[in-house]
Structure formats: C-alpha cells, structure tokens
Enzyme design. Structure first.
Site, PDB file in Angstrom:
ATOM      1  N   PRO A   2       0.785  -1.218   0.000  1.00 20.24           N
ATOM      2  CA  PRO A   2       0.000   0.000   0.000  1.00 20.24           C
ATOM      3  C   PRO A   2       0.818   1.270   0.000  1.00 20.24           C
ATOM      4  O   PRO A   2       1.666   1.486   0.864  1.00 20.24           O
ATOM      5  CB  PRO A   2      -0.813  -0.110   1.287  1.00 20.24           C
ATOM      6  CG  PRO A   2      -0.243  -1.251   2.048  1.00 20.24           C
ATOM      7  CD  PRO A   2       0.949  -1.730   1.358  1.00 20.24           C
ATOM      8  N   GLU A   3       0.566   2.083  -0.960  1.00 14.37           N
ATOM      9  CA  GLU A   3       1.061   3.456  -0.969  1.00 14.37           C
ATOM     10  C   GLU A   3      -0.182   4.333  -0.832  1.00 14.37           C
ATOM     11  O   GLU A   3      -1.265   3.816  -0.551  1.00 14.37           O
ATOM     12  CB  GLU A   3       1.826   3.739  -2.271  1.00 14.37           C
ATOM     13  CG  GLU A   3       2.996   2.792  -2.454  1.00 14.37           C
ATOM     14  CD  GLU A   3       3.784   3.026  -3.749  1.00 14.37           C
ATOM     15  OE1 GLU A   3       3.888   4.176  -4.178  1.00 14.37           O
ATOM     16  OE2 GLU A   3       4.268   2.043  -4.313  1.00 14.37           O
ATOM     17  N   ARG A 111       3.716 -10.631   6.098  1.00 11.41           N
ATOM     18  CA  ARG A 111       5.108 -10.347   6.456  1.00 11.41           C
ATOM     19  C   ARG A 111       5.292  -9.732   7.843  1.00 11.41           C
ATOM     20  O   ARG A 111       6.436  -9.479   8.250  1.00 11.41           O
ATOM     21  CB  ARG A 111       5.757  -9.480   5.372  1.00 11.41           C
ATOM     22  CG  ARG A 111       5.901 -10.267   4.073  1.00 11.41           C
ATOM     23  CD  ARG A 111       6.542  -9.451   2.980  1.00 11.41           C
ATOM     24  NE  ARG A 111       7.944  -9.210   3.224  1.00 11.41           N
ATOM     25  CZ  ARG A 111       8.721  -8.528   2.394  1.00 11.41           C
ATOM     26  NH1 ARG A 111       8.217  -8.016   1.285  1.00 11.41           N
ATOM     27  NH2 ARG A 111       9.984  -8.339   2.676  1.00 11.41           N
ATOM     28  N   ARG A 150      18.156  20.688  -0.285  1.00 15.34           N
ATOM     29  CA  ARG A 150      18.803  19.402  -0.089  1.00 15.34           C
ATOM     30  C   ARG A 150      19.724  19.133  -1.252  1.00 15.34           C
ATOM     31  O   ARG A 150      19.617  19.767  -2.295  1.00 15.34           O
ATOM     32  CB  ARG A 150      17.754  18.284  -0.027  1.00 15.34           C
ATOM     33  CG  ARG A 150      16.605  18.574   0.879  1.00 15.34           C
ATOM     34  CD  ARG A 150      17.059  18.585   2.323  1.00 15.34           C
ATOM     35  NE  ARG A 150      15.947  18.234   3.201  1.00 15.34           N
ATOM     36  CZ  ARG A 150      15.797  17.029   3.703  1.00 15.34           C
ATOM     37  NH1 ARG A 150      16.675  16.078   3.454  1.00 15.34           N
ATOM     38  NH2 ARG A 150      14.772  16.768   4.478  1.00 15.34           N
TER      39      ARG A 150
END
Length: 268
Positions: A2-3, A111, A150
């Site tokens: 899932p994203e 998992r 960044r």
DNA sequence: CACGAGACCTGTTCGC
DNA sequence: TGCGAACAGGTCTCGT
C-alpha cells in the site's frame, strides 16, 4: 503493497462498513503488530469505544474513536478487511476487532511488518510527516524551494516521508518518468520548470492511482487495476510507452528502480 | 548531512 | 522435481 492511493482506497471502502459501530473486543494474534501502548492497556482502553470516522494521512489509516485514535500502517503486505457475518480465522490474521452488528475488522499481514497504535493525540504517530502530495500545502513553489535546500538523489528524497508523505516505490518511479527526471539526479540541480513538472506528475500519478482503486500485485489483490497501466514500474526490459526505448532497471537505496534511459537523462 | 547495509518477516518466482 | 537465491507495495537503525 500500500502506498497513498491504495490506503485511500481502503479507507473509502471501510468507511461505510465501520463508521458508527462499537468495539466489543480486541484480539491480538501477533504481539509485535501492536506498537503502542501495552497489550493490556490497548485491550482495556479500546473496548466500548465507537468508530466515528476513518481517514488517511500519508500511508496511515486513521480511525477516530470515541476518545482515542486507532492508527494503522500496512507496510509491505498488510490488508484490512471488514467482514460482515461469520468470521473464520485465516492464516495471516494478526489483529482482530470484534464489532457490533456481527462485524469483524481483520488486519491481515503475511510479512508482519504492519503496525497499530492507539493514542490520544495522532501527532504522536503522524507528527513528523511531510506535506500531503494531494493537499494544498504541496505547491510547485514549495517543492522547488525544498528541493534546492537538499542535495539528495531525487528518488530517495521523494521516498522520505518527512520530506513528502505518501509516495512509495511504484508511484515514485512513475512520477519521475512522467516528469522526465532521472532517479539519481541531485535535488538541488532541478530547475524551477523541472520542479513544476515533477509537482504536476506526482499529483497526476497519485490521482490516476486513486481513480483506478490502487494497484494490486501478486497475492495481495484488492480489486484495483493501476498495475495494468504502469509505464515503467516492473517493466524493465520492456519498451517505454513514450519513446519505445528499453526500460532500464537499477537499484537505488536498495529498491528496484525502473526508468527510461532516453526520456530520463542524467545530466552532469 | 547523505548514503549504504542490515533488520524485521513470509511467500513467490526464477535459474540451475 | 528440488533447492537455493533473488525479489516484493515500507521503514528503522547503525556505521561511515
């Protein structure tokens, strides 16, 4: 699995089945699934609360109860199912909520990476997240400015949930391809125009994912069909839908990374 | 600060 | 057919 789009799809599907129901009992099958608080306190505190609302923040499901927030992260293989009628325990069920009206909320997670929290203040769990990519704080200007601050490779930076929250391995590869940016490009070298392209691409790809009810791969199937529309993800060795070049697969930050070497050129 | 490697887990698929 | 290696939607922690 899932994203952001998959979690959004799950939240939308669960809402009508769960809102308004009362929690009768919690059953923890795999102890480490519970991140906070202790099992004893969790079971005691959650019992009797009512489910008021189900929403999403980044890849977290946020379930607002009468007095607390139940927050769930599905990580790699988690799934949430609302079962109406008889519940039969299944192999990878890690956590179960027995609800009123013969309903059961099941957290299924082969998992065992998924985690659950029960907190009074959701910021305890969600406080360090970056902006929501489909929210109003995520503007092209914000993205350009923060990329400049960044010097990281674009892909790992976009996967950093403190930078921007909700993008995962599928949607980052798809977004970078749509924006024609190389996954290893340094963030501070992105031009203002490129940042705007990336801003647009991230939103377009996530919106398409939501429109298609997310992506369903392998044994974790949830009815979405975005997997049939990937342009680069999982398509190494096949042709780029834009230019026909063979899609390359490399490893970036220990994640499989797919890109078109013709569309996404690394300038140096 | 940026990055790579290792952990945490189980299951599936691929190569020999 | 068998068997080990590689790989999988995520994130945390540690060492350089």
């Amino acid at each position: 699995m899932p994203e952001l789009p998959e979690v959004e799809t799950i939240a939308r599907n669960l809402r009508p089945a769960l809102v308004g129901k009362a929690i009768l009992e919690a059953d923890l099958c795999w102890k480490r699934t519970l991140a906070k608080p202790s099992a004893a306190k969790f079971k005691r505190d959650i019992r009797g609360q009512e489910i008021r609302e189900i929403s999403r923040r980044a890849k977290f499901l946020v379930i607002q109860l009468s007095t607390d927030f139940l927050i769930i992260h599905l990580r790699m293989s988690g799934d949430l199912l609302a079962i109406i009628g008889g519940y039969a325990p299944a192999k990878h069920d890690r956590f179960i909520l027995k609800l009123s009206e013969d309903t059961t909320l099941v957290f299924h997670d082969p998992r065992k990476f998924g985690r659950v929290w029960l907190v009074k203040n959701p910021d305890e769990v969600l406080g360090n997240l970056g902006p929501e990519p489909l929210g109003s704080d995520f503007s092209a200007g914000w993205l350009y400015e923060n990329l400049q601050r960044r010097k990281r490779q674009l892909k790992p930076l976009l996967l950093d949930q403190a930078f921007i929250a909700g993008i995962g391995n599928i949607y980052v590869d798809e977004s970078l391809h749509m924006a024609k940016l190389h996954p290893l490009m340094r963030s501070n070298r992105v031009s203002e125009a490129q940042a705007e392209d990336l801003w647009r691409a991230v939103q377009a790809v996530l919106e398409e994912g939501i429109r298609r009810n997310g992506a369903s791969i392998d044994w974790v199937y949830r009815g979405g069909d975005f997997q049939n529309h990937f342009r680069v993800y999982g398509r190494g060795g096949k042709t780029c839908p834009v230019c026909g070049t063979i899609i390359d697969r490399i490893t970036v930050g220990q994640r499989g990374t797919h890109f078109c070497p013709a569309c996404q050129v690394l300038e140096r």
